[in-house]
Design an enzyme around this catalytic site. Structure first.
Site, PDB file in Angstrom:
ATOM      1  N   ASP A 180      37.295  33.501  31.286  1.00 48.25           N
ATOM      2  CA  ASP A 180      38.379  34.351  31.763  1.00 48.25           C
ATOM      3  C   ASP A 180      38.174  35.831  31.409  1.00 48.25           C
ATOM      4  OD1 ASP A 180      41.345  34.305  32.616  1.00 48.25           O
ATOM      5  OD2 ASP A 180      41.473  35.322  30.690  1.00 48.25           O
ATOM      6  N   GLU A 204      34.650  34.869  35.429  1.00 50.72           N
ATOM      7  CA  GLU A 204      35.592  35.664  36.225  1.00 50.72           C
ATOM      8  C   GLU A 204      35.242  37.126  35.967  1.00 50.72           C
ATOM      9  OE1 GLU A 204      40.361  36.593  36.797  1.00 50.72           O
ATOM     10  OE2 GLU A 204      39.508  36.335  34.817  1.00 50.72           O
TER      11      GLU A 204
END
Ligand code: GLC
Length: 560
Positions: free
Chosen positions: A208, A251
């Site tokens: 993330d 990401e």
């Protein structure tokens, strides 16, 4: 490439499916989805054909950022189940041939995490070994409002902590303090968690918020920037040592050259995969304009990757549909086409909607969009509910609009939960996209449903390694700018996909050169074998029509 490479580098031809356990299926009737519920649906996912399940954060959390605010990296949120249930999920999934990856949030923790509680207790690092787990500064930070990720919620990336009178760094919400990824003990703690989940059976991680790893301890933007690549190389190295076939998917919404650096460049020693945010945004611009050229350009401008690396392609995820990489004018075009009202937009850069509403409920256009996604070089990633065409809840706050319960049937709460509707973790979507109209049960045995179409597309992916491994060529044609014709070639075979992004019918002449004088051409959707005398096949496409062809020399024995 040898066929056995497709299992060693499995992520290159995977189909990924992302879900949040809390909104998938509630087995115990408390209104919150749980691991027991997910276990009931592993066979549904296997039947859909996906090969890799990405679980959004399932860790204990105060849940102020839907679980992306973690307070314990080594456990499961008790609302969802426990470690025993997680092991059951991993067993079941593996038995059905599915791999499972976990969301890994290392940029920050919740402010409830014991590390942060200890960090804020005493400001002298000599007395407090946890102080430098986070990033603190003693002086006024000044105006940092341009750097916040959620501009409607925060106006600074620093918040003053009354306990010590110092400011801590947080790129996201103020309740998510950024970890100091330059601190050896922090890295060791995080790798311990990574090792824990790998040992339990996870097959990798979706990592993330990577662009935010590069913060400076004490002085954001100073000379003392943390090198995010140093952290990534340690993470990759550790994952590789513990599980050679585990994957890391980043990401990393950055420019191509920065993404290339996060793949590790020629050394390929950082991420195995990264989401293709640029390609995603170009796809929407192309669809809005009914002009394939922005997408073709984005595909051609992708940097060349090491053979072990891969792009993860997607049209929707759990966040805002970000359009941050488009110019202001381009973004406005996409807004005008797919989300003209302010309530459909969020953070000034993205959309709150899912595809079916953006496509104006036009089924052919929706199917074309997914066909396009599955035809692009890379690994397609679905967000739960996309396969049945779920809509969104615009009344929900920000990104929660697309985090509504999965719609299994036309019954109460869409079959998600037996709880009273007021107790559900999120309200079920209502109106035209509610469960009476959009649900799994109705579509499962309907050959004309969106669900059946997605299964067909996944079947094609499984049959054609060209899609994950092939070399891309954008084909010249004379059918106008609305048509994207592209070919993915792998050794002696190729897949040619033709997509009409426009509403008007067209005829495209598809070149099939390079496969001998009389190649064998199979329509991958209908299974028809086409006559392809010479080196071209004429394809008539309806508005938003698509065509998938496989081309190979006559006499080649591969199937189909
Ligand atoms: C990522 C996630 C998003 C989350 C944020 C903070 O952008 O996709 O959902 O809120 O990180 O963890």
């Amino acid at each position: 490439m040898r066929i056995t490479d497709t299992s060693d580098l499995w992520w290159k031809s995977a189909v990924i499916y992302c879900l949040d356990v809390e909104t998938f299926l509630d087995a115990d009737g408390d209104g919150i989805g749980d691991l027991e519920g997910l276990a009931q649906r592993i066979d549904y996912l296997a039947d859909l054909g996906i090969t890799c399940l990405w679980l959004m954060p399932f860790y204990p959390s105060p849940d102020r950022d839907d679980g992306y605010d973690i307070k314990d990296y080594l456990s499961v949120d008790e609302r969802l189940g426990d470690l025993g249930r997680m092991v059951e999920i991993l067993r079941l999934a593996h038995d059905r041939g599915l791999r499972v990856i976990a969301d890994l949030v290392v940029n920050h923790t919740s402010d409830q995490h014991p590390w942060f509680r200890r960090s804020r207790a005493e400001k002298d690092p000599a007395k407090n070994p946890y102080r430098d787990y986070y990033v603190w500064r003693a002086d006024e930070p000044g105006d940092t409002s341009a750097q916040v990720v959620f501009p409607d919620q925060e106006d600074s990336i620093w918040t003053k902590d009354d306990k010590t009178g110092e400011w801590y760094l947080h790129h996201f919400y103020r309740h998510q303090p950024d970890l100091n990824l330059d601190h050896p003990e922090v890295v060791a703690e995080l790798l311990r968690a990574v090792g824990f989940w790998l040992e339990l059976g996870f097959d990798g991680f979706r990592v993330d918020g990577v662009p935010f790893f590069a913060q400076g301890p004490g002085k954001e933007g100073g000379d003392d920037l943390v090198d995010p690549h140093a952290f990534m190389k340690q993470l990759r190295d550790f994952v590789q040592l513990r599980r050679g076939d585990a994957v890391t998917l980043g990401e990393v919404n950055l420019a191509h050259e920065d993404q290339l650096a996060f793949f590790g460049g020629d050394a390929a020693d950082e991420f195995h995969m990264q989401f293709d945010f640029i390609g995603m945004q170009a796809t929407y611009l192309s669809m809005a304009r009914q002009d394939a050229r922005p997408l073709a350009t984005a595909l051609q401008e992708r940097p060349e990757l090491h053979r072990t690396n891969q792009w993860a392609t997607f049209l929707r995820n759990h966040d805002e549909l970000t359009l941050d990489k488009l110019s202001d004018a381009e973004r406005q075009e996409v807004f005008d086409a797919f989300g003209p009202e302010e309530r459909m937009q969020v953070y000034g850069r993205g959309l709150k909607r899912r595809l079916p509403t953006m496509m104006g409920g036009e089924p052919r256009r929706l199917r074309m969009a997914y066909s396009l996604l599955f035809s692009l070089p890379g690994t397609p990633t679905l967000y739960y509910g996309e396969e049945i065409g779920m809509g969104e809840d615009l009344a929900a706050e920000g990104r929660m609009a697309v985090r509504t319960p999965m719609q299994w049937s036309a019954t109460k709460n869409g079959g998600f939960s037996s709880a009273r509707p007021s107790r559900l973790v999120q309200p079920v979507v209502g109106d035209g996209y509610g469960p009476e109209h959009v649900n799994v049960m109705d579509q499962l045995h309907d050959p004309d449903s969106l669900l059946s179409w997605i299964r067909t597309l996944i079947r094609i992916r499984h049959a054609c390694p060209e899609l994950g491994w092939g070399e891309l060529e954008i084909l010249e044609h004379d059918a106008g700018p609305a048509v994207l014709a592209h070919r993915l070639s792998l050794e002696s075979t190729a897949v040619v996909a033709v997509h009409n992004l426009g509403a008007d019918p067209v005829t495209v002449t598809v070149p099939t050169h390079g496969f001998g004088g009389d190649p064998r051409v199979v329509d991958l959707v209908t299974h028809d074998v086409l006559a392809a005398p010479g080196t071209e096949v004429p394809c008539a496409l309806e508005g938003y029509g698509v065509r998938w062809l496989r081309v190979r020399p006559t006499g080649d024995l591969a199937v189909p």
